[in-house]
Design an enzyme around this catalytic site. Structure first.
Site, PDB file in Angstrom:
ATOM      1  N   ASP A 293      35.086  41.319  46.362  1.00  0.00           N
ATOM      2  CA  ASP A 293      36.284  41.720  46.466  1.00  0.00           C
ATOM      3  C   ASP A 293      37.403  41.352  47.261  1.00  0.00           C
ATOM      4  OD1 ASP A 293      38.316  43.452  45.394  1.00  0.00           O
ATOM      5  OD2 ASP A 293      37.119  45.545  46.663  1.00  0.00           O
TER       6      ASP A 293
HETATM    7  C1  BGC Z   1      41.009  45.775  45.170  1.00  0.00           C
HETATM    8  C2  BGC Z   1      40.041  44.953  43.720  1.00  0.00           C
HETATM    9  C3  BGC Z   1      40.495  44.520  42.621  1.00  0.00           C
HETATM   10  C4  BGC Z   1      40.658  42.839  43.228  1.00  0.00           C
HETATM   11  C5  BGC Z   1      40.942  42.322  42.808  1.00  0.00           C
HETATM   12  C6  BGC Z   1      41.064  44.053  46.003  1.00  0.00           C
HETATM   13  O1  BGC Z   1      41.432  44.076  47.152  1.00  0.00           O
HETATM   14  O2  BGC Z   1      39.996  46.616  45.538  1.00  0.00           O
HETATM   15  O3  BGC Z   1      39.864  47.199  43.158  1.00  0.00           O
HETATM   16  O4  BGC Z   1      39.700  44.752  42.020  1.00  0.00           O
HETATM   17  O5  BGC Z   1      41.614  43.815  44.460  1.00  0.00           O
HETATM   18  O6  BGC Z   1      43.094  42.629  42.382  1.00  0.00           O
END
Ligand code: BGC
Length: 767
Positions: A293
């Site tokens: 993530d």
């Molecule tokens: C979130 C994810 C997301 C990623 C990219 C993160 O902060 O937890 O769910 O896919 O950002 O935007």
């Protein structure tokens, strides 16, 4: 005899053809795999270590970002082969230009993969996932993923950061909005169809996208519902209750998996070898790639796992292939290989998995295959997609209360439409709708006008701000003015609303949350309506006019006062682009509501975590028991306000007792449990019939009820239909204390009903 002979020949021929078809399809996939292996092997032979590491780097040039860091010098890095993928840009033109930088300038011409958060639709926004799950309609949910894939690929994308399959039993956690609620069985069915909808088992088509299952794992179990918080959980609970949806997504062929931000029993997911390599790859046989993530690798430093060199080593050795925005791999991986702390094979494996994904998507064959201007023009927000969005939204709304048949509304007379969300485009789409344009959404005011035209007189008053709490508003409004504060005082606004209500036959109060009061980094310790809106609602109820509360919300809320005093409550979540039309369809009875909640609504926050599939304890409390020395509360009931699976209809359904084909089940046999369901009301209606099972005695404690099946039927007034569920040992299996997936003989109960609480029951034995 002759006939039998002919039949046998036919069966043999068909059987043979069937077997042959299987053989040839697996031979075909073997041939395809070996073609891919050859291609990737040849390419990797040409790659330096640095270039392999470059493939592990995922960057974003900005856009909707969720962390403090945004990648720098993206252009130069792409030219140098230091980028494997990119997220945060859309549009065939922009993506083509960016792809050209890689393909024309990087010496090996390796194309980039382009990802984005496509969570509940791309441009055409469907209800938030918690809302979608409330439809209990897997065909419909699959269709939303299909449409999202079609739009995403028409807009240049090849990869979506979805589905989010985290089980959540804590409505304080804002991201409960992004998943399918509290139940592993339903969650698994939904995870599977989402993957099927996105990928269609064939990534080489130009309208399928690679899915990314997230957030692996257990993110929804963050302590106290506080974002990014610790998870500490027994393996038995993980295996039985939290892991099944991830596994279902992997079994359905998900191309990629995203690790979660949280730690698990002391080891953050992004550094967790057991999670990523042993469980995901070795036990479940996952063949795709794993991405972190947002900046999750550098965040391992805050977790206390070591300095940036150490955390890079941990993530690589855990089996994490791609580094989202952190750029730790880019900075340190080569040095770690040099020092012998990470093997070259680990880098090779990670690089190979990413190249394979690109190969499967057909990007080597045609790096611009998703850059089709024509498709972008015709397929984004097409009439068909908008029509689908409206139909889907109608099926997601949940009727929580409807006394005296206040709903459906008459298509005549005067309606007082009140509330800060009644005519508010900004908040219609809900959280994670990064490519959706709120200005293109239909508000509830507009929807009502579209559905009933001039036959109803609509009077409008805002009545209250979403919140009056200035500090809170600052937190919510980080991405723009979702909560706008009126120049008038709260009293003036309420007075105007009351005067408006006085002139009407019925009040429709549209209240709830701003879009970003749920979603990432939106945990709340108080999940009731904001005080400003509570005051408004109380004043409206006091007028004596019938009040319909239309809720817009991304989480189960505490609605104890509302449930006691407001005659009708319709939960509409955040219904997406067409929400307004869909809400109006339901309010005026063009669609009879059929949604059922997939996460329990607590009576107060003190009951959280609250979920239907709990354990009995040694001192269970039953209503009517003396309250002392029982597992209960002094000040509130144990039961939720609205239980899992609950939702009303404009008609009523009656369930017969359960009839069992047999009271004894053998380990290789099946029994059938059936009920007759009758529509006892005056309208046609759709019902989701739910089947639960309880294992009465086990080697470990077993839940008092577990969902094991559900079926949807539509009944005309007076019509009865028999609904049957087949039960075999597969429905009785669980992970025991050795984490073996077993069934145990003994006594079971089967329950069938309209929600997890209101059920018929019968007993059977497994021999
Ligand atoms: C979130 C994810 C997301 C990623 C990219 C993160 O902060 O937890 O769910 O896919 O950002 O935007």
């Amino acid at each position: 005899m002759k006939k039998l002979h002919t039949l046998l020949i036919i069966l043999m021929v068909f059987g043979f053809l069937g077997v042959n078809a299987q053989v040839s399809s697996s031979a075909k996939s073997r041939a395809e795999n070996s073609k891919m292996d050859n291609f990737v092997n040849t390419l990797m032979k040409k790659m330096t270590l640095a270039e392999k590491i470059g493939q592990l780097n995922l960057v974003t040039p900005g856009g909707a970002v969720t962390g403090a860091v945004v990648s720098k010098d993206v252009d130069t890095k792409i030219r140098n082969g230091e980028v494997g993928g990119l997220f945060g840009i859309t549009g065939p033109d922009k993506i083509r230009k960016t792809q050209e930088i890689a393909v024309n300038n990087f010496r090996l011409h390796i194309p980039l993969i382009f990802g984005l958060d496509v969570i509940h639709g791309h441009k055409t926004i469907f209800p938030i996932p918690l809302g979608l799950s409330s439809s209990w309609d897997t065909t419909l949910i699959k269709k939303t993923a299909r449409i999202a894939a079609n739009e995403a690929t028409a807009d240049g994308l090849s990869w979506v950061f979805s589905p989010m399959v985290d089980i959540a039993r804590d409505p304080r956690w804002g991201r409960i909005a992004e998943g399918a609620g509290e139940d592993p069985f339903l969650g698994s069915q939904i995870a599977k169809v989402m993957i099927e909808g996105y990928q269609e088992n064939n990534l080489s088509k130009d309208n399928t996208v690679m899915a990314c299952v997230k957030h692996y794992a257990l993110y929804g179990a963050a302590e106290a519902g506080r974002e990014y918080n610790t998870v500490d959980m027994s393996k038995v609970r993980m295996y039985n209750e939290y892991l099944p949806p991830y596994k279902a997504a992997v079994d359905a062929g998900a191309g990629s998996v995203m690790t979660s931000f949280n730690d698990i029993n002391g080891v953050p997911a992004t550094a967790n070898k057991w999670l990523v390599t042993d469980l995901l790859r070795k036990q479940w046989g996952f063949k795709g790639f794993v991405v972190t993530d947002y900046t999750a690798i550098p965040e391992l430093i805050n977790h206390g796992m070591g300095d940036d060199m150490k955390v890079t080593e941990l993530a690589l050795n855990a089996g994490v292939d791609m580094d989202m925005v952190g750029e730790e791999y880019l900075r340190h991986a080569a040095q770690l290989v040099k020092e012998g702390k990470v093997s070259e094979k680990t880098i090779d494996d990670a690089c190979r998995r990413i190249l394979e994904a690109k190969y499967k998507l057909g990007l080597f064959e045609d790096p611009y295959r998703y850059c089709n201007d024509e498709r972008a023009k015709t397929e984004l927000m097409s009439d068909a997609n908008l029509k689908a969005a409206r139909e889907v939204a109608e099926r997601c709304f949940v009727l929580l209360k409807n006394n005296d048949q206040v709903l459906p509304l008459k298509k005549s007379g005067t309606i007082a439409l009140i509330g800060p969300l009644a005519d508010n485009k900004r908040n219609m789409l809900g959280t994670w709708s990064v490519s959706g344009d709120p200005q293109k959404s239909v508000t509830i005011m507009q929807g009502i006008k579209n559905v009933v035209g001039n036959s109803v007189n609509i009077l409008y008053a805002k009545g209250a701000n979403i919140s009056d709490d200035t500090e809170f508003i600052k937190h919510v409004n980080v991405f723009g003015e979702e909560i706008s504060v009126d120049k008038r005082s709260p009293e003036e606004m309420i007075n105007e609303a009351v005067e408006t209500a006085d002139k009407a036959d019925v009040v429709v109060a549209v209240l709830g949350e701003a879009a970003d009061m749920t979603g990432e980094s939106s945990s709340m310790s108080n999940i009731s309506l904001q005080e400003s809106q509570e005051n408004l609602l109380k004043a409206l109820v006091k007028t004596g006019k019938p009040v319909v509360l239309v809720l817009m919300n991304g989480r189960p809320m505490t609605l104890t006062w509302e449930n006691e005093h407001v005659p009708a409550i319709l939960d509409t979540w955040f219904g997406g682009t067409e929400a307004g039309n869909a809400v109006a369809d339901v309010l005026f009875g063009n669609y009879n509501p059929s949604g059922k909640i997939t996460a329990s609504f607590p009576r107060n926050v003190g009951q959280i975590p609250i979920y239907y599939n709990q354990f009995n304890t040694g001192r269970p409390f039953h209503p009517g028991d003396s309250p002392k020395f029982k597992s209960d509360y002094l000040d509130v009931a144990n039961t939720p306000l609205y239980p899992f699976g609950y939702g009303l209809s404009y008609t009523t359904f009656k369930y017969s007792d359960i009839s069992l084909s047999n009271n004894t089940l053998s380990s290789n046999g099946k029994i059938t449990a059936s009920v007759n369901v009758t529509n006892t009301g005056t309208r046609s209606g759709k019902e989701t019939v739910q089947m639960y099972i309880r294992d009465m005695v086990g080697s470990i404690t077993r839940p008092i009820k577990e969902l094991k099946g559900f079926k949807q039927i539509t009944l005309e007034p007076g019509e009865t239909q028999k609904v049957s569920f087949t039960i075999s040992v597969n429905d009785l299996k669980f992970y025991n204390s050795d984490l073996k997936y077993v069934y145990e003989t003994g006594d079971f109960k089967v329950f069938i009903g309209t929600n997890s609480q209101d059920v018929k029951e019968a007993d059977f034995k497994l021999k």
